[in-house]
Design a protein around this motif. Structure first.
Motif, PDB file in Angstrom:
ATOM      1  N   TYR A 100       2.903   4.578  16.523  1.00  0.00           N
ATOM      2  CA  TYR A 100       1.881   3.586  16.203  1.00  0.00           C
ATOM      3  C   TYR A 100       0.692   3.676  17.137  1.00  0.00           C
ATOM      4  N   LEU A 101       0.947   3.869  18.424  1.00  0.00           N
ATOM      5  CA  LEU A 101      -0.155   3.916  19.385  1.00  0.00           C
ATOM      6  C   LEU A 101      -1.021   5.167  19.234  1.00  0.00           C
ATOM      7  N   TYR A 102      -0.403   6.292  18.893  1.00  0.00           N
ATOM      8  CA  TYR A 102      -1.143   7.547  18.869  1.00  0.00           C
ATOM      9  C   TYR A 102      -1.586   7.990  17.488  1.00  0.00           C
ATOM     10  N   SER A 103      -1.069   7.362  16.438  1.00  0.00           N
ATOM     11  CA  SER A 103      -1.440   7.818  15.099  1.00  0.00           C
ATOM     12  C   SER A 103      -1.903   6.682  14.196  1.00  0.00           C
ATOM     13  N   VAL A 104      -1.041   5.698  13.991  1.00  0.00           N
ATOM     14  CA  VAL A 104      -1.337   4.668  12.989  1.00  0.00           C
ATOM     15  C   VAL A 104      -2.505   3.776  13.415  1.00  0.00           C
ATOM     16  N   LEU A 105      -2.395   3.150  14.578  1.00  0.00           N
ATOM     17  CA  LEU A 105      -3.454   2.219  14.998  1.00  0.00           C
ATOM     18  C   LEU A 105      -4.814   2.893  15.162  1.00  0.00           C
ATOM     19  N   PRO A 106      -4.902   4.062  15.796  1.00  0.00           N
ATOM     20  CA  PRO A 106      -6.228   4.698  15.870  1.00  0.00           C
ATOM     21  C   PRO A 106      -6.826   4.976  14.492  1.00  0.00           C
ATOM     22  N   ASN A 107      -5.997   5.409  13.541  1.00  0.00           N
ATOM     23  CA  ASN A 107      -6.521   5.663  12.192  1.00  0.00           C
ATOM     24  C   ASN A 107      -6.976   4.375  11.524  1.00  0.00           C
ATOM     25  N   ILE A 108      -6.151   3.351  11.600  1.00  0.00           N
ATOM     26  CA  ILE A 108      -6.518   2.093  10.940  1.00  0.00           C
ATOM     27  C   ILE A 108      -7.760   1.482  11.578  1.00  0.00           C
ATOM     28  N   LEU A 109      -7.830   1.494  12.905  1.00  0.00           N
ATOM     29  CA  LEU A 109      -8.945   0.826  13.593  1.00  0.00           C
ATOM     30  C   LEU A 109     -10.239   1.625  13.589  1.00  0.00           C
ATOM     31  N   THR A 110     -10.180   2.916  13.277  1.00  0.00           N
ATOM     32  CA  THR A 110     -11.423   3.694  13.231  1.00  0.00           C
ATOM     33  C   THR A 110     -11.839   4.050  11.803  1.00  0.00           C
ATOM     34  N   VAL A 111     -10.909   4.560  11.029  1.00  0.00           N
ATOM     35  CA  VAL A 111     -11.241   5.055   9.690  1.00  0.00           C
ATOM     36  C   VAL A 111     -11.449   3.922   8.698  1.00  0.00           C
ATOM     37  N   PHE A 112     -10.591   2.916   8.754  1.00  0.00           N
ATOM     38  CA  PHE A 112     -10.603   1.888   7.708  1.00  0.00           C
ATOM     39  C   PHE A 112     -11.487   0.686   8.010  1.00  0.00           C
TER      40      PHE A 112
ATOM     41  N   ASN B 134       4.407   4.703   8.563  1.00  0.00           N
ATOM     42  CA  ASN B 134       5.018   3.385   8.345  1.00  0.00           C
ATOM     43  C   ASN B 134       6.465   3.534   7.886  1.00  0.00           C
ATOM     44  N   LEU B 135       6.711   4.486   7.000  1.00  0.00           N
ATOM     45  CA  LEU B 135       8.070   4.717   6.517  1.00  0.00           C
ATOM     46  C   LEU B 135       8.975   5.216   7.640  1.00  0.00           C
ATOM     47  N   ILE B 136       8.500   6.174   8.425  1.00  0.00           N
ATOM     48  CA  ILE B 136       9.287   6.691   9.547  1.00  0.00           C
ATOM     49  C   ILE B 136       9.593   5.576  10.539  1.00  0.00           C
ATOM     50  N   SER B 137       8.615   4.735  10.816  1.00  0.00           N
ATOM     51  CA  SER B 137       8.825   3.619  11.741  1.00  0.00           C
ATOM     52  C   SER B 137       9.852   2.641  11.203  1.00  0.00           C
ATOM     53  N   SER B 138       9.813   2.388   9.906  1.00  0.00           N
ATOM     54  CA  SER B 138      10.801   1.485   9.295  1.00  0.00           C
ATOM     55  C   SER B 138      12.206   2.046   9.428  1.00  0.00           C
TER      56      SER B 138
ATOM     57  N   ALA C 118       0.817  -1.210   0.000  1.00  0.00           N
ATOM     58  CA  ALA C 118       0.000   0.000   0.000  1.00  0.00           C
ATOM     59  C   ALA C 118       0.851   1.262   0.000  1.00  0.00           C
ATOM     60  N   ASP C 119       1.897   1.259   0.794  1.00  0.00           N
ATOM     61  CA  ASP C 119       2.695   2.480   0.965  1.00  0.00           C
ATOM     62  C   ASP C 119       3.434   2.887  -0.302  1.00  0.00           C
ATOM     63  N   SER C 120       3.868   1.910  -1.093  1.00  0.00           N
ATOM     64  CA  SER C 120       4.595   2.257  -2.315  1.00  0.00           C
ATOM     65  C   SER C 120       3.694   2.976  -3.310  1.00  0.00           C
TER      66      SER C 120
END
Length: 190
Positions: A101-113, A140-144, A25-27
């Motif tokens: 991940y706790l404050y940005s990625v997971l909340p977005n994925i679990l609510t928006v998507f 995701n890129l920053i975390s990698s 997805a990210d690419s």
């Protein structure tokens, strides 16, 4: 000490592998120009699959994060200079990734998507959804990159410790040579 470093490297590598699976997805959103609505819908559909995935996968990732973070902290608490420098940097990068991940990625994925609007592949992506998709991909890129930094710091720690061990051995060898009696090549045997 070697076991703790191995646990940190294995946990970090596992988490990096999990992040690399998001490349699908990210690419499409970070590395393609221009970013098309079709690419954004593909990325959104991928994140929707993640949001609806089995909860056991979330528990598995949480346990790997806990093991990795605990091991770095445990090593950091030894108080050795190398641990403070390398593990201090590692825990900063690891904690940054966890916080993101706790404050940005997971909340977005679990609510928006969890419930994407009905759409066709070429429909226009709503502006707020576009922003969230790009934000998740960027995080995701920053975390990698941060987790790759953890691996780099652990490799640096390993190199520094082995370099110190080699220097200590060279010092012992030279000390032994200076204390050993010289061989007398002119001595005659009776």
């Amino acid at each position: 000490m070697g076991i703790r470093a191995a646990v940190v490297v294995c946990a970090t590598s596992f988490l990096l592998g999990a992040l690399f699976t998001h490349w699908i997805a990210d690419s499409l959103t970070l590395w393609k120009s221009p970013v098309t609505d079709q690419n954004l819908w593909t990325a959104a559909s991928y994140y929707a699959i993640l949001a609806k995935g089995p909860i056991e996968l979330h528990y598995l990732l949480a346990s790997v994060v806990t093991i990795g973070g605990t091991t770095i902290l445990w090593s950091l608490l030894d108080g050795e200079a190398g641990n403070l420098m390398f593990d201090g940097g590692s825990i900063f990068l690891f904690a940054t990734t966890v916080a993101m991940y706790l404050y940005s990625v997971l909340p977005n994925i679990l609510t928006v998507f969890t419930s994407l609007p009905v759409h066709q592949a070429n429909d226009a992506v709503p502006t707020d959804l576009r922003s969230i998709i790009l934000d998740v991909a960027s995080n995701n890129l920053i975390s990698s990159v941060a987790l790759t930094g953890v691996l780099g710091l652990q490799a640096g720690r390993f190199w520094a410790e082995n370099s110190t061990d080699d220097d200590d051995q060279d010092l012992v060898d030279s000390d032994l040579r200076s204390k050993s009696p010289p061989l007398d090549s002119g001595a005659e045997s009776s």
